[in-house]
Design an enzyme around this catalytic site. Structure first.
Site, PDB file in Angstrom:
ATOM      1  N   GLY A 128      20.765 -17.433  19.822  1.00  0.00           N
ATOM      2  CA  GLY A 128      19.778 -16.867  20.509  1.00  0.00           C
ATOM      3  C   GLY A 128      18.668 -16.261  19.703  1.00  0.00           C
ATOM      4  O   GLY A 128      18.545 -16.226  18.764  1.00  0.00           O
ATOM      5  N   CYS A 188      21.695 -12.100  13.191  1.00  0.00           N
ATOM      6  CA  CYS A 188      20.752 -12.079  13.783  1.00  0.00           C
ATOM      7  C   CYS A 188      19.730 -12.788  12.786  1.00  0.00           C
ATOM      8  O   CYS A 188      19.720 -12.731  11.616  1.00  0.00           O
ATOM      9  CB  CYS A 188      20.017 -10.861  13.744  1.00  0.00           C
ATOM     10  SG  CYS A 188      18.045 -11.002  14.587  1.00  0.00           S
ATOM     11  N   LEU A 189      18.975 -13.897  13.199  1.00  0.00           N
ATOM     12  CA  LEU A 189      18.166 -14.694  12.322  1.00  0.00           C
ATOM     13  C   LEU A 189      17.079 -13.906  11.844  1.00  0.00           C
ATOM     14  O   LEU A 189      16.442 -14.178  10.591  1.00  0.00           O
ATOM     15  CB  LEU A 189      17.618 -15.778  13.205  1.00  0.00           C
ATOM     16  CG  LEU A 189      18.519 -16.789  13.767  1.00  0.00           C
ATOM     17  CD1 LEU A 189      17.804 -17.865  14.603  1.00  0.00           C
ATOM     18  CD2 LEU A 189      19.048 -17.517  12.680  1.00  0.00           C
ATOM     19  N   HIS A 241      21.855  -8.885  23.010  1.00  0.00           N
ATOM     20  CA  HIS A 241      21.270  -8.417  21.823  1.00  0.00           C
ATOM     21  C   HIS A 241      19.754  -8.938  22.075  1.00  0.00           C
ATOM     22  O   HIS A 241      18.777  -8.311  21.202  1.00  0.00           O
ATOM     23  CB  HIS A 241      22.037  -9.668  20.655  1.00  0.00           C
ATOM     24  CG  HIS A 241      21.286  -9.762  19.372  1.00  0.00           C
ATOM     25  ND1 HIS A 241      22.043  -9.409  18.299  1.00  0.00           N
ATOM     26  CD2 HIS A 241      20.405 -10.243  18.785  1.00  0.00           C
ATOM     27  CE1 HIS A 241      21.409  -9.478  17.240  1.00  0.00           C
ATOM     28  NE2 HIS A 241      20.268 -10.228  17.504  1.00  0.00           N
ATOM     29  N   GLU A 242      19.699 -10.059  22.638  1.00  0.00           N
ATOM     30  CA  GLU A 242      18.257 -10.480  22.712  1.00  0.00           C
ATOM     31  C   GLU A 242      17.333  -9.715  23.644  1.00  0.00           C
ATOM     32  O   GLU A 242      16.116  -9.713  23.245  1.00  0.00           O
ATOM     33  CB  GLU A 242      18.063 -12.156  23.331  1.00  0.00           C
ATOM     34  CG  GLU A 242      19.032 -13.052  22.632  1.00  0.00           C
ATOM     35  CD  GLU A 242      18.584 -13.070  20.896  1.00  0.00           C
ATOM     36  OE1 GLU A 242      17.286 -12.819  20.533  1.00  0.00           O
ATOM     37  OE2 GLU A 242      19.257 -13.407  20.234  1.00  0.00           O
ATOM     38  N   HIS A 271      15.999  -7.132  21.600  1.00  0.00           N
ATOM     39  CA  HIS A 271      14.615  -7.513  20.629  1.00  0.00           C
ATOM     40  C   HIS A 271      13.328  -7.325  21.409  1.00  0.00           C
ATOM     41  O   HIS A 271      12.348  -7.020  21.081  1.00  0.00           O
ATOM     42  CB  HIS A 271      14.911  -9.009  20.481  1.00  0.00           C
ATOM     43  CG  HIS A 271      15.569  -9.112  19.214  1.00  0.00           C
ATOM     44  ND1 HIS A 271      15.117  -8.669  17.966  1.00  0.00           N
ATOM     45  CD2 HIS A 271      16.569 -10.142  18.950  1.00  0.00           C
ATOM     46  CE1 HIS A 271      15.935  -9.208  16.991  1.00  0.00           C
ATOM     47  NE2 HIS A 271      16.960 -10.035  17.806  1.00  0.00           N
ATOM     48  N   GLN A 312      10.806 -12.447  17.642  1.00  0.00           N
ATOM     49  CA  GLN A 312      11.376 -13.038  16.312  1.00  0.00           C
ATOM     50  C   GLN A 312      10.412 -14.089  15.799  1.00  0.00           C
ATOM     51  O   GLN A 312      10.618 -14.535  14.555  1.00  0.00           O
ATOM     52  CB  GLN A 312      12.789 -13.616  16.282  1.00  0.00           C
ATOM     53  CG  GLN A 312      13.556 -12.418  16.982  1.00  0.00           C
ATOM     54  CD  GLN A 312      15.086 -12.968  16.991  1.00  0.00           C
ATOM     55  OE1 GLN A 312      15.620 -13.160  17.897  1.00  0.00           O
ATOM     56  NE2 GLN A 312      15.687 -13.107  15.794  1.00  0.00           N
TER      57      GLN A 312
HETATM   58  C1  Y12 Z   1      26.627 -12.566  19.407  1.00  0.00           C
HETATM   59  C2  Y12 Z   1      26.000 -12.120  18.265  1.00  0.00           C
HETATM   60  C3  Y12 Z   1      24.376 -12.167  18.379  1.00  0.00           C
HETATM   61  C4  Y12 Z   1      23.792 -13.099  18.870  1.00  0.00           C
HETATM   62  C5  Y12 Z   1      22.333 -13.124  18.706  1.00  0.00           C
HETATM   63  C6  Y12 Z   1      21.811 -14.410  18.025  1.00  0.00           C
HETATM   64  N1  Y12 Z   1      22.201 -14.501  16.633  1.00  0.00           N
HETATM   65  C7  Y12 Z   1      22.232 -15.517  16.073  1.00  0.00           C
HETATM   66  O1  Y12 Z   1      21.787 -16.676  16.575  1.00  0.00           O
HETATM   67  C8  Y12 Z   1      22.283 -15.355  14.645  1.00  0.00           C
HETATM   68  C9  Y12 Z   1      22.232 -16.552  13.973  1.00  0.00           C
HETATM   69  C10 Y12 Z   1      22.409 -16.616  12.453  1.00  0.00           C
HETATM   70  C11 Y12 Z   1      22.489 -17.680  11.699  1.00  0.00           C
HETATM   71  C12 Y12 Z   1      22.718 -17.853  10.235  1.00  0.00           C
HETATM   72  O2  Y12 Z   1      22.720 -19.179   9.641  1.00  0.00           O
HETATM   73  C13 Y12 Z   1      21.450 -19.547   8.917  1.00  0.00           C
HETATM   74  O3  Y12 Z   1      20.608 -19.044   8.952  1.00  0.00           O
HETATM   75  C14 Y12 Z   1      21.543 -21.010   8.629  1.00  0.00           C
HETATM   76  C15 Y12 Z   1      22.770 -16.802   9.543  1.00  0.00           C
HETATM   77  O4  Y12 Z   1      23.259 -16.940   8.338  1.00  0.00           O
HETATM   78  C16 Y12 Z   1      22.198 -16.455   7.408  1.00  0.00           C
HETATM   79  O5  Y12 Z   1      21.498 -15.568   7.527  1.00  0.00           O
HETATM   80  C17 Y12 Z   1      22.457 -16.714   6.030  1.00  0.00           C
HETATM   81  C18 Y12 Z   1      22.773 -15.443  10.307  1.00  0.00           C
HETATM   82  C19 Y12 Z   1      22.574 -15.326  11.556  1.00  0.00           C
HETATM   83  C20 Y12 Z   1      24.353 -13.909  19.779  1.00  0.00           C
HETATM   84  C21 Y12 Z   1      25.810 -13.888  20.017  1.00  0.00           C
HETATM   85 CO    CO Z   2      18.452 -10.981  16.707  1.00  0.00          CO
END
Ligand code: Y12
Ligand code: CO
Length: 173
Positions: free
Chosen positions: A45, A95-96, A137-138, A141, A50
Site C-alpha cells: 500500500g 510502513c514504507l 492505514h493508507e 496517511h 509518501q
Molecule cells: C497491513 C499493514 C500495513 C499496510 C500498509 C502498507 N505497508 C507496506 O506496504 C509496508 C511495506 C514494507 C516493506 C518493507 O520491505 C522493504 O522495504 C524492502 C519493509 O522493510 C523495511 O523497511 C526494511 C517495511 C515495510 C498494509 C497492510
Molecule cells: Co504507511
C-alpha cells in the site's frame, strides 16, 4: 515522473492531503509512477503523500495466498471516504515511510469505502482482512496520521529511541 519515498520524521507525512478535483493526465501519471515505487520496495500500500504529493490518492496491491503480487489486483483510490466501520482486529503493521519497524495496531475489522477511480467514476468497496487494514492505514496517511501515532505512550517512546539509533547507524555506515 521520478518519485521517491518520504521517510519519518519528514514533516510532509503530517500534512493533510487535498481532495482531487481533476481526473486528468497528471493524476494518471502520478498513479502510474506510484506503482513501481511501491512494488520495488515490496510494499502492498502507498499513499501519494509518501512520495511527497499531498493529494487524496492511494494504491493497494494485496498479495495472493502464495505471496505473489499481481498487478491485476491493483486497487487505485482517489478521494476515499470510510462510510461504515465495524468490529476490531489487531495486525502487526509496517510502513514504507517508517522502514524496519513493525508494531501491532488495532483497526476496524470491516470497512465500507466510497472512492473514485482514476477517471472519476464513483465506487464502493466492502473490505475485511488485510485489505481492510491496508485501506485504513493508507487513509490515515491522507489525514497526516502514521501507524506509530496509534501506539501507546510507552511503545512510542521505545520506537523513537530505536528509530533514532537506526538513523544514526545508517548515517555512519
Ligand atoms: C497491513 C499493514 C500495513 C499496510 C500498509 C502498507 N505497508 C507496506 O506496504 C509496508 C511495506 C514494507 C516493506 C518493507 O520491505 C522493504 O522495504 C524492502 C519493509 O522493510 C523495511 O523497511 C526494511 C517495511 C515495510 C498494509 C497492510
Ligand atoms: Co504507511
Amino acid at each position: 515522473m521520478n518519485l521517491s519515498i518520504v521517510e519519518y520524521p519528514d514533516k510532509r507525512l503530517k500534512e493533510k492531503s487535498l481532495k482531487v478535483e481533476s481526473f486528468d493526465k497528471n493524476l494518471h501519471e502520478i498513479l502510474d509512477a506510484m506503482y513501481p515505487v511501491m512494488t520495488a520496495s515490496n510494499g502492498i500500500g502507498l499513499a501519494a503523500i509518501q512520495v511527497g504529493i499531498a493529494q487524496q490518492i492511494l494504491i493497494l496491491n494485496i498479495p495472493l495466498e502464495d505471496g505473489e503480487q499481481v498487478s491485476d489486483n491493483l486497487i487505485e483510490m482517489v478521494n476515499p471516504v470510510i462510510t461504515h466501520k465495524s468490529g476490531e482486529t489487531v495486525y502487526q503493521e509496517g510502513c514504507l515511510s517508517v522502514p524496519s519497524f513493525y508494531e501491532d495496531v488495532t483497526r476496524f475489522e470491516t470497512v465500507y469505502v466510497n472512492y473514485q477511480d482514476r477517471d472519476g467514476n464513483t465506487k464502493t468497496i466492502e473490505a475485511d482482512g488485510l485489505l481492510s487494514i491496508a485501506i485504513q492505514h493508507e487513509i490515515d496517511h491522507l489525514l497526516g496520521i502514521l501507524f506509530i501515532d496509534k501506539l501507546s505512550y510507552a511503545r512510542r517512546k521505545k520506537f523513537e529511541k530505536e528509530y533514532k539509533k537506526m538513523l544514526k547507524e545508517k548515517k555512519s555506515s
